[in-house]
Design a protein around this motif. Structure first.
Motif, short mmCIF file in Angstrom:
data_model
loop_
_atom_site.label_atom_id
_atom_site.label_comp_id
_atom_site.label_asym_id
_atom_site.label_seq_id
_atom_site.Cartn_x
_atom_site.Cartn_y
_atom_site.Cartn_z
N GLN A 46 0.88 -1.24 -0.08
CA GLN A 46 -0.06 0.07 0.12
C GLN A 46 0.66 1.10 0.06
O GLN A 46 2.18 1.06 0.43
CB GLN A 46 -0.89 0.04 1.14
CG GLN A 46 -0.38 0.29 2.70
CD GLN A 46 -1.26 0.04 3.74
OE1 GLN A 46 -2.13 -0.20 3.44
NE2 GLN A 46 -0.66 0.54 4.92
N SER A 92 -1.44 -0.35 -5.29
CA SER A 92 -3.09 -0.66 -4.92
C SER A 92 -3.13 -2.23 -4.80
O SER A 92 -2.09 -3.16 -5.00
CB SER A 92 -3.91 -0.11 -6.02
OG SER A 92 -3.58 -0.98 -7.26
N ASN A 93 -4.14 -2.49 -4.44
CA ASN A 93 -4.47 -4.19 -4.19
C ASN A 93 -4.25 -4.81 -5.22
O ASN A 93 -3.93 -5.89 -5.15
CB ASN A 93 -6.12 -4.24 -3.60
CG ASN A 93 -6.00 -3.85 -2.17
OD1 ASN A 93 -5.17 -3.72 -1.32
ND2 ASN A 93 -7.15 -3.37 -1.65
#
Length: 104
Positions: A46, A92-93
Motif C-alpha cells: 500500500q 494498490s490491491n
C-alpha cells in the motif's frame, strides 16, 4: 530538503505497508539476500512511495550504508527500464509488479 524529490511528501505511514510477503503489490527482488530460509523479496502492499524511498528502505534492510545508496536503483527486467529516483508508485490491491534492486 527531503531525500525524495517526489511531488507528494510521504510519511512513515506510507512505508508501514512494507513487509516480506507473497505475490501481490510491488515486489522488489533482492539478489544477494541471506540464506535459503530468508525471503528474497521485499513487498510493498500500500501507499505511494517514490523509487528513492523504496531504495533507501531496502538498502537499510540489507545493510547498505548511506554513502552507497545512490549506487542502486530499481530495474524492471521485463520492460528493460530503470526507474528514476522521483518515480512515484501508486501501490494498490490489484498491483502485481516485480522489480530488481540492483547496482546501476
Amino acid at each position: 530538503m527531503p531525500l525524495c524529490h517526489c511531488a507528494v511528501k510521504h510519511s512513515e505511514s506510507d512505508m508501514e505497508g512494507c513487509r516480506f510477503s507473497p505475490d501481490r503489490g510491488l515486489r522488489v527482488h533482492l539478489h544477494w539476500k541471506g540464506g535459503e530460509e530468508e525471503e528474497k523479496y521485499r513487498t510493498y502492499i500500500q501507499g505511494t512511495p517514490c523509487a528513492e524511498e523504496i531504495c533507501i528502505d531496502v538498502a537499510q534492510e540489507i545493510g547498505i550504508t548511506p554513502i552507497c545508496y545512490s549506487l542502486f536503483a530499481l530495474y524492471n527486467p521485463q520492460a528493460k527500464l530503470w526507474y528514476p529516483p522521483n518515480h512515484v508508485f501508486d501501490i494498490s490491491n490489484g498491483m502485481k509488479l516485480t522489480l530488481h534492486f540492483r547496482m546501476r
